[in-house]
Design a protein around this motif. Structure first.
Motif, PDB file in Angstrom:
ATOM      1  N   TYR A  79     -18.070 -68.404   1.616  1.00  0.00           N
ATOM      2  CA  TYR A  79     -17.700 -69.035   2.880  1.00  0.00           C
ATOM      3  C   TYR A  79     -18.609 -68.510   3.981  1.00  0.00           C
ATOM      4  N   GLU A  80     -18.911 -69.378   4.938  1.00  0.00           N
ATOM      5  CA  GLU A  80     -19.763 -68.963   6.050  1.00  0.00           C
ATOM      6  C   GLU A  80     -19.080 -67.908   6.903  1.00  0.00           C
TER       7      GLU A  80
ATOM      8  N   TRP B 188     -14.931 -65.734   7.344  1.00  0.00           N
ATOM      9  CA  TRP B 188     -13.516 -65.572   7.044  1.00  0.00           C
ATOM     10  C   TRP B 188     -12.802 -65.313   8.376  1.00  0.00           C
TER      11      TRP B 188
ATOM     12  N   GLY C  35     -10.898 -68.709   4.507  1.00  0.00           N
ATOM     13  CA  GLY C  35     -12.305 -69.081   4.412  1.00  0.00           C
ATOM     14  C   GLY C  35     -12.642 -70.280   5.277  1.00  0.00           C
ATOM     15  N   ARG C  36     -13.764 -70.217   5.972  1.00  0.00           N
ATOM     16  CA  ARG C  36     -14.247 -71.304   6.824  1.00  0.00           C
ATOM     17  C   ARG C  36     -15.690 -71.632   6.440  1.00  0.00           C
TER      18      ARG C  36
ATOM     19  N   TYR D  67     -17.047 -73.691   3.484  1.00  0.00           N
ATOM     20  CA  TYR D  67     -17.320 -73.446   2.065  1.00  0.00           C
ATOM     21  C   TYR D  67     -18.782 -73.734   1.739  1.00  0.00           C
TER      22      TYR D  67
ATOM     23  N   ALA E  64      -9.088 -69.871  -0.967  1.00  0.00           N
ATOM     24  CA  ALA E  64      -9.544 -69.878   0.427  1.00  0.00           C
ATOM     25  C   ALA E  64      -8.788 -68.885   1.296  1.00  0.00           C
TER      26      ALA E  64
END
Length: 311
Positions: A167-168, A170, A274-275, A277, A257
């Motif tokens: 993820y870019e 969290w 998670g942000r 993906y 996530a």
């Protein structure tokens, strides 16, 4: 023990005949037709786990370095490159990443990003094959499994380090009422970076950022994920900041996530979602993705003594 090259089935029979009339012994070097073809061998297992730490040689074949598993399905090569969705994406096979052709003892792959790669194939035992790339003198070892008996959970939890990189960012979405006030209360985003030394992280005190690209990263450092003996599902996470000390957590995965961090010194529990993906490689529709991560060796690299008969 010297490995015999796969002749696709592959049994080499030398039949010894002794004459009934003389003492002369002669050898008939009769080679029967192989019992199965290379295609049949590759299709004998649904999943081939890339055992990255068994790799021999100093070269690198990117798509094998990235994949957790690959599958050979009617000329299409599939791979599980991500831990997010591992076991469910593509019915467990992952995503299509290229085409292949298998003939004689040779496997040719046309990968959607890496292009053409070719391998000599050797059968090591009943469920292990060696893919030898003669152009970089490196061998990858693949272990065969059926989806029904493949331990997706073990592979997932054994590679949590990579899961955090998928993820870019969290985003902190929960803080427990229990626990002492501490400095980490002020941090709202974490990012675990692929590439480089494969252990760098960043953290931010920003609030309510919709686009991870717009996050201002206040702190940087090095992180580590380690096992807790006797509990496969619980890990430790250490954040070692460049500018000050360290934070230590017990890490558990709620779902693909959402992770839970228990801050051991304060007794506070946090949850991070998670942000952004990151899917490594292209989707079946050709959607562009981020630059790929590469799995790192945990063992020492060794020189490859394998020689190709083709070069």
């Amino acid at each position: 023990m010297k490995t015999l090259k796969l002749l696709l089935g592959f049994a080499l029979i030398a039949t010894l005949f002794t004459s009934c009339y003389t003492d002369e012994v002669y050898i008939d070097n009769y080679n029967p037709e192989p019992s199965i073809s290379l295609n049949q061998l590759l299709n004998s297992y649904e999943l081939w786990y890339v055992d990255i730490n068994e790799t021999i040689g100093y070269g690198e074949t990117p798509f094998l370095q990235m994949a957790f598993t690959i599958s050979f399905r009617n000329g299409t090569l599939f791979a599980n490159n991500n831990l997010v969705g591992f076991g469910s994406q593509g019915n467990g096979f992952g995503i299509p990443v290229g085409n292949y052709d298998a003939y004689d003892t040779i496997l040719d792959v046309n990968h959607v990003i890496d292009g053409f790669e070719t391998f000599d194939v050797y059968q090591i035992n009943t469920n292990t094959i060696e893919l030898y790339n003669p152009y970089n003198n490196t061998s990858y070892f693949l272990k065969g499994y059926q989806r029904a008996n493949f331990d997706y959970d073990y592979i997932f939890y054994d590679n949590i380090h990579y899961f955090l990189q998928e993820y870019e960012a969290w985003e902190k979405t929960y803080t427990s009422a229990a626990g002492d006030i501490n400095e980490f209360d002020n941090e709202n985003y974490l990012q675990f970076l692929a590439g480089g030394n494969d252990s760098e992280f960043r953290s931010s005190q920003d609030v309510g950022i919709n686009n991870p690209d717009n996050i201002y990263w206040d702190y940087t450092g090095v992180y580590g994920v380690n096992n807790i003996p006797g509990n496969m599902y619980l890990k430790t996470l250490s954040l070692n900041y460049d500018s000050y000390g360290s934070e230590f957590f017990e890490l558990s995965v709620v779902n693909d996530a959402l992770v839970r961090l228990f801050h051991t010194s304060s007794g506070t529990t946090y949850e991070f979602s998670g942000r952004g993906y990151i899917q490594y490689l292209k989707t079946a529709e050709g959607k562009k993705t981020k630059a790929p991560k590469m799995r790192k060796f945990k063992s020492e690299r060794k020189e490859n003594t394998r020689e190709s008969s083709r070069i």
